[in-house]
Design a protein around this motif. Structure first.
Motif, mmCIF file in Angstrom:
data_model
loop_
_atom_site.group_PDB
_atom_site.id
_atom_site.type_symbol
_atom_site.label_atom_id
_atom_site.label_comp_id
_atom_site.label_asym_id
_atom_site.label_seq_id
_atom_site.Cartn_x
_atom_site.Cartn_y
_atom_site.Cartn_z
ATOM 1 N N ILE A 1 0.863 -1.186 0.000
ATOM 2 C CA ILE A 1 0.000 0.000 0.000
ATOM 3 C C ILE A 1 0.898 1.235 0.000
ATOM 4 C CG2 ILE A 1 -1.852 1.258 1.190
ATOM 5 C CD1 ILE A 1 -2.678 -1.605 0.328
ATOM 6 N N LEU A 2 0.644 2.137 -0.928
ATOM 7 C CA LEU A 2 1.408 3.389 -0.997
ATOM 8 C C LEU A 2 0.498 4.525 -0.548
ATOM 9 C CD1 LEU A 2 2.993 2.841 -4.521
ATOM 10 C CD2 LEU A 2 4.034 2.352 -2.296
ATOM 11 N N ARG A 3 1.087 5.509 0.109
ATOM 12 C CA ARG A 3 0.272 6.580 0.697
ATOM 13 C C ARG A 3 0.553 7.905 -0.012
ATOM 14 N NH1 ARG A 3 -3.685 4.770 3.186
ATOM 15 N NH2 ARG A 3 -2.390 3.336 4.350
ATOM 16 N N ALA A 4 -0.495 8.578 -0.438
ATOM 17 C CA ALA A 4 -0.339 9.901 -1.068
ATOM 18 C C ALA A 4 -0.891 10.971 -0.128
ATOM 19 C CB ALA A 4 -1.073 9.939 -2.399
ATOM 20 N N ARG A 5 -0.340 12.167 -0.269
ATOM 21 C CA ARG A 5 -0.733 13.266 0.616
ATOM 22 C C ARG A 5 -2.221 13.601 0.441
ATOM 23 N NH1 ARG A 5 2.681 16.719 3.021
ATOM 24 N NH2 ARG A 5 4.342 16.318 1.547
ATOM 25 N N CYS A 6 -2.839 13.971 1.552
ATOM 26 C CA CYS A 6 -4.267 14.300 1.541
ATOM 27 C C CYS A 6 -4.492 15.673 0.881
ATOM 28 C CB CYS A 6 -4.763 14.346 2.983
ATOM 29 S SG CYS A 6 -6.516 14.669 3.102
ATOM 30 N N VAL B 1 -2.164 11.648 -14.569
ATOM 31 C CA VAL B 1 -0.956 10.960 -14.094
ATOM 32 C C VAL B 1 -1.180 9.445 -14.145
ATOM 33 C CG1 VAL B 1 0.491 10.529 -12.060
ATOM 34 C CG2 VAL B 1 -0.194 12.867 -12.635
ATOM 35 N N LEU B 2 -2.328 8.998 -13.640
ATOM 36 C CA LEU B 2 -2.595 7.556 -13.591
ATOM 37 C C LEU B 2 -2.653 6.979 -15.003
ATOM 38 C CD1 LEU B 2 -5.257 7.355 -10.719
ATOM 39 C CD2 LEU B 2 -2.774 7.189 -10.554
ATOM 40 N N ASP B 3 -3.269 7.727 -15.914
ATOM 41 C CA ASP B 3 -3.341 7.249 -17.300
ATOM 42 C C ASP B 3 -1.954 7.083 -17.900
ATOM 43 O OD1 ASP B 3 -6.063 7.079 -17.295
ATOM 44 O OD2 ASP B 3 -6.419 8.959 -18.371
ATOM 45 N N ARG B 4 -1.077 8.046 -17.577
ATOM 46 C CA ARG B 4 0.289 7.956 -18.131
ATOM 47 C C ARG B 4 0.978 6.668 -17.695
ATOM 48 N NH1 ARG B 4 0.671 13.583 -17.843
ATOM 49 N NH2 ARG B 4 1.530 13.744 -15.747
ATOM 50 N N HIS B 5 0.610 6.157 -16.520
ATOM 51 C CA HIS B 5 1.319 4.994 -15.974
ATOM 52 C C HIS B 5 0.447 3.746 -15.920
ATOM 53 C CE1 HIS B 5 4.686 7.584 -15.122
ATOM 54 N NE2 HIS B 5 3.863 8.464 -14.566
ATOM 55 N N ASP B 6 -0.671 3.797 -16.628
ATOM 56 C CA ASP B 6 -1.545 2.625 -16.731
ATOM 57 C C ASP B 6 -1.967 2.109 -15.347
ATOM 58 O OD1 ASP B 6 -2.992 0.698 -17.940
ATOM 59 O OD2 ASP B 6 -1.302 -0.566 -18.519
ATOM 60 N N ILE B 7 -2.474 3.036 -14.545
ATOM 61 C CA ILE B 7 -2.908 2.709 -13.181
ATOM 62 C C ILE B 7 -4.413 2.975 -13.095
ATOM 63 C CG2 ILE B 7 -2.703 3.429 -10.744
ATOM 64 C CD1 ILE B 7 0.254 4.143 -11.394
ATOM 65 N N LEU B 8 -5.152 1.994 -12.561
ATOM 66 C CA LEU B 8 -6.610 2.134 -12.448
ATOM 67 C C LEU B 8 -6.989 3.107 -11.336
ATOM 68 C CD1 LEU B 8 -7.470 -1.691 -12.563
ATOM 69 C CD2 LEU B 8 -7.872 -0.025 -14.419
ATOM 70 N N LEU B 9 -8.154 3.739 -11.493
ATOM 71 C CA LEU B 9 -8.665 4.625 -10.432
ATOM 72 C C LEU B 9 -9.976 4.039 -9.888
ATOM 73 C CD1 LEU B 9 -8.549 7.155 -8.720
ATOM 74 C CD2 LEU B 9 -9.446 8.482 -10.641
ATOM 75 N N ILE B 10 -9.942 3.718 -8.594
ATOM 76 C CA ILE B 10 -11.111 3.149 -7.912
ATOM 77 C C ILE B 10 -11.792 4.271 -7.132
ATOM 78 C CG2 ILE B 10 -11.880 1.502 -6.144
ATOM 79 C CD1 ILE B 10 -9.191 -0.026 -6.654
ATOM 80 N N ALA B 11 -13.055 4.535 -7.436
ATOM 81 C CA ALA B 11 -13.797 5.554 -6.673
ATOM 82 C C ALA B 11 -14.511 4.867 -5.521
ATOM 83 C CB ALA B 11 -14.803 6.249 -7.577
ATOM 84 N N ASP B 12 -14.179 5.251 -4.306
ATOM 85 C CA ASP B 12 -14.898 4.741 -3.139
ATOM 86 C C ASP B 12 -16.040 5.705 -2.855
ATOM 87 O OD1 ASP B 12 -15.907 3.968 -0.736
ATOM 88 O OD2 ASP B 12 -13.967 3.602 0.220
ATOM 89 N N GLU B 13 -17.219 5.335 -3.368
ATOM 90 C CA GLU B 13 -18.417 6.196 -3.253
ATOM 91 C C GLU B 13 -19.323 5.712 -2.127
ATOM 92 O OE1 GLU B 13 -19.861 8.773 -5.244
ATOM 93 O OE2 GLU B 13 -18.684 8.805 -7.104
ATOM 94 N N VAL B 14 -18.743 5.057 -1.133
ATOM 95 C CA VAL B 14 -19.556 4.483 -0.057
ATOM 96 C C VAL B 14 -20.355 5.580 0.659
ATOM 97 C CG1 VAL B 14 -19.393 3.341 2.195
ATOM 98 C CG2 VAL B 14 -18.203 2.393 0.224
ATOM 99 N N ARG C 1 1.297 20.808 -6.734
ATOM 100 C CA ARG C 1 2.335 20.192 -5.883
ATOM 101 C C ARG C 1 1.963 18.741 -5.557
ATOM 102 N NH1 ARG C 1 3.042 20.178 -0.118
ATOM 103 N NH2 ARG C 1 1.592 21.914 0.213
ATOM 104 N N LEU C 2 0.703 18.528 -5.177
ATOM 105 C CA LEU C 2 0.284 17.168 -4.807
ATOM 106 C C LEU C 2 0.369 16.210 -5.992
ATOM 107 C CD1 LEU C 2 -0.516 18.387 -2.152
ATOM 108 C CD2 LEU C 2 -2.698 17.156 -2.275
ATOM 109 N N VAL C 3 -0.026 16.709 -7.154
ATOM 110 C CA VAL C 3 -0.021 15.855 -8.340
ATOM 111 C C VAL C 3 1.426 15.529 -8.734
ATOM 112 C CG1 VAL C 3 -0.629 15.807 -10.791
ATOM 113 C CG2 VAL C 3 -2.288 16.629 -9.104
ATOM 114 N N ALA C 4 2.313 16.505 -8.610
ATOM 115 C CA ALA C 4 3.734 16.256 -8.916
ATOM 116 C C ALA C 4 4.318 15.253 -7.921
ATOM 117 C CB ALA C 4 4.514 17.575 -8.886
ATOM 118 N N GLU C 5 3.953 15.396 -6.658
ATOM 119 C CA GLU C 5 4.419 14.440 -5.638
ATOM 120 C C GLU C 5 3.946 13.028 -5.942
ATOM 121 O OE1 GLU C 5 4.311 17.126 -1.547
ATOM 122 O OE2 GLU C 5 3.074 15.325 -1.654
ATOM 123 N N LEU C 6 2.671 12.946 -6.355
ATOM 124 C CA LEU C 6 2.095 11.635 -6.675
ATOM 125 C C LEU C 6 2.874 10.994 -7.812
ATOM 126 C CD1 LEU C 6 -0.326 9.593 -6.397
ATOM 127 C CD2 LEU C 6 -1.444 10.922 -8.195
#
Ligand code: PLP
Length: 448
Positions: free
Chosen positions: A170-175, A239-252, A194-199
């Motif tokens: 599990i990797l943690r990104a800034r809130c 960013v995720l598209d550039r690296h072929d990473i899926l995005l899961i929306a937690d809409e709970v 800044r957050l997107v660059a960090e990610l």
């Protein structure tokens, strides 16, 4: 010294405090109010746990439940079996989804649904020949549940400490919490950049070939109602598209009108690949959750039948007939009574009440989107300095002052969180916030 009131082990509770004070025991509810066994009434400022969108005691839901229990009490979905309710609900959710969803997997809770998300992402990448692409990025302060996988995604230290969590990978990104995380003088756009660059730097450093997915709530709920800056998710997605990473929306929490639109993803500009739903899917009346998947992921599972045989994931209660009947009726009611429209109409009233409390000496920021909002308690409104967590100011506001004044809400650290039932009226909102103000005044007195 503790007094044992009952054999109940309370979930997510300060057990010592609860043992000393004894439980607040609810007896019945009607509309936006819940009553304890002494008959005191409380306004549901958090819809129970962000779930009872329609309030208590809806007759149509009660009738639907009784009918279903008589007609078909249980049926499995294993081994290619089904019942009408599960088939209909899956189709309804696919039709409603704000992305190209094709299949729906049912569970019982947000936690098990997010565990399913972890398993499905791993399974998918194994099946398409990418066994090294497994890590999942989650946000600091994100809340995704408490099962071993979901708790690992959750970005709150209390859910890890002494629980041997998180699991590896599990990797943690800034809130994206501008009020507390932005640097002095940094505007929202610069903060987002800044957050997107960090990610992206983290993804590159870890190796994109090792990262499968990122999970995020469109608005972070239990972590303190954090509303990401408007452009945040669109940039994250790039960013995720550039690296072929899926995005899961937690809409709970954010699913089904909470943000004023059907889904928080729409409000917040989040374009997901998969989605987790629970809570308001049944207005909290019965446990049910759902994972929505696109065709591409489902197809990999179906194609694997040739080698694996069974898709080996499922619960006894996946798509329980009672749960699907209540969810279908809930969706009918949302449409027939225009509940999402009602949420949109009440949102400015809700926001006005929160903003009116932004001037309270304890409060540094008031924020909301749709019918979810928060008041941030600060020790110093100028410097935004917080109280020592050990002071327990937020917890005192919610658990002592709120209860004393007949309003229920939750505190995450010192953020007071609100998400009343979507059916709440203007007069009920007036009454709720009068009670919240009285609770804050009490807390101020307690502190001084
Ligand atoms: N995801 C989010 C965004 C939540 O808010 C919650 C619960 O509050 C969960 C997952 C976990 O759901 P449950 O408590 O039903 O397991």
């Amino acid at each position: 010294m503790t007094t044992i009131a009952s054999a109940l082990l309370h979930p997510t509770t300060n057990l010592r405090s609860a043992a000393q004070s004894g439980p607040l025991v609810f007896a019945h509810g009607k509309g936006v109010r819940i009553f304890d066994r002494e008959g005191r009434d409380f306004i549901e400022g958090l819809s129970g746990l962000w779930c009872t969108a329609l309030g208590h005691g809806d007759e149509e839901l009660a009738e639907a439940a009784a009918r279903q229990l008589r007609d078909l009490s249980y049926a499995t979905l294993f081994a290619g079996k089904a019942h009408e309710g599960a088939l209909d609900l899956a189709d309804r959710l696919v039709a409603m989804a704000p992305f190209d969803a094709a299949r729906v997997f049912f569970g019982q809770s947000g936690s098990d649904a997010n565990d399913t998300q972890i398993k499905l992402v791993r399974h998918y990448n194994n099946l398409i020949g990418r066994p090294g692409k497994k890590k999942i990025i989650a946000l600091d302060r994100g809340y995704h549940g408490v099962t071993i996988g979901a708790a690992s995604l959750t970005g709150l230290a209390g859910f890890h400490r002494e629980w041997d969590l998180p699991i590896p990978g599990i990797l943690r990104a800034r809130c994206p919490y501008a009020y507390l995380e932005a640097h002095a003088g940094e505007d929202e756009d610069a903060f987002t950049a800044r957050l997107v660059a960090e990610l992206e730097a983290m993804i590159v450093a870890e190796g994109p070939e090792t990262i499968a997915a990122m999970i995020a709530e469109p608005v972070l709920g239990a972590g303190g109602v954090v509303i990401p800056p408007r452009g945040y998710f669109a940039q994250v997605r790039q960013v995720l598209d550039r690296h072929d990473i899926l995005l899961i929306a937690d809409e709970v929490i954010t699913g089904f009108g909470r943000t004023g639109e059907a889904f928080g993803s729409q409000t917040m500009g989040l374009r997901p690949d998969t989605m987790t739903l629970a809570k308001a899917l049944s207005s909290g009346y019965v446990p049910i959750s759902a994972v929505l998947l696109p065709q591409q992921i489902y197809q990999a599972f179906e194609d694997a039948s040739a080698t694996l045989g069974v898709f080996a994931h499922g619960y006894t209660y996946s798509g329980h007939p009672l749960a699907t009947a209540i969810a279908l009726k809930t969706l009918d009611i949302y449409r027939e009574r225009d509940i999402f429209g009602q949420a949109q109409r009440m949102a400015p009233v809700f926001a006005r009440h929160l903003q009116a409390l932004a001037d309270h000496p304890l409060i540094g920021e008031a924020r909301s989107v749709g019918m979810i909002g928060a008041l941030q308690i600060v020790r110093d409104r100028k410097t935004r300095a917080l109280y020592d967590p050990a002071d327990g100011v937020g917890a005192w506001c919610a658990d002592t002052a709120g209860i004393r004044h007949g309003v229920l809400f939750r505190a995450t650290f010192d953020t007071l969180c609100f998400a009343p039932p979507l059916v709440i009226s203007e007069a009920e909102l007036d009454e709720m916030f009068a009670r919240v103000r009285a609770a804050l005044d009490d807390a101020l007195e307690w502190l001084t």
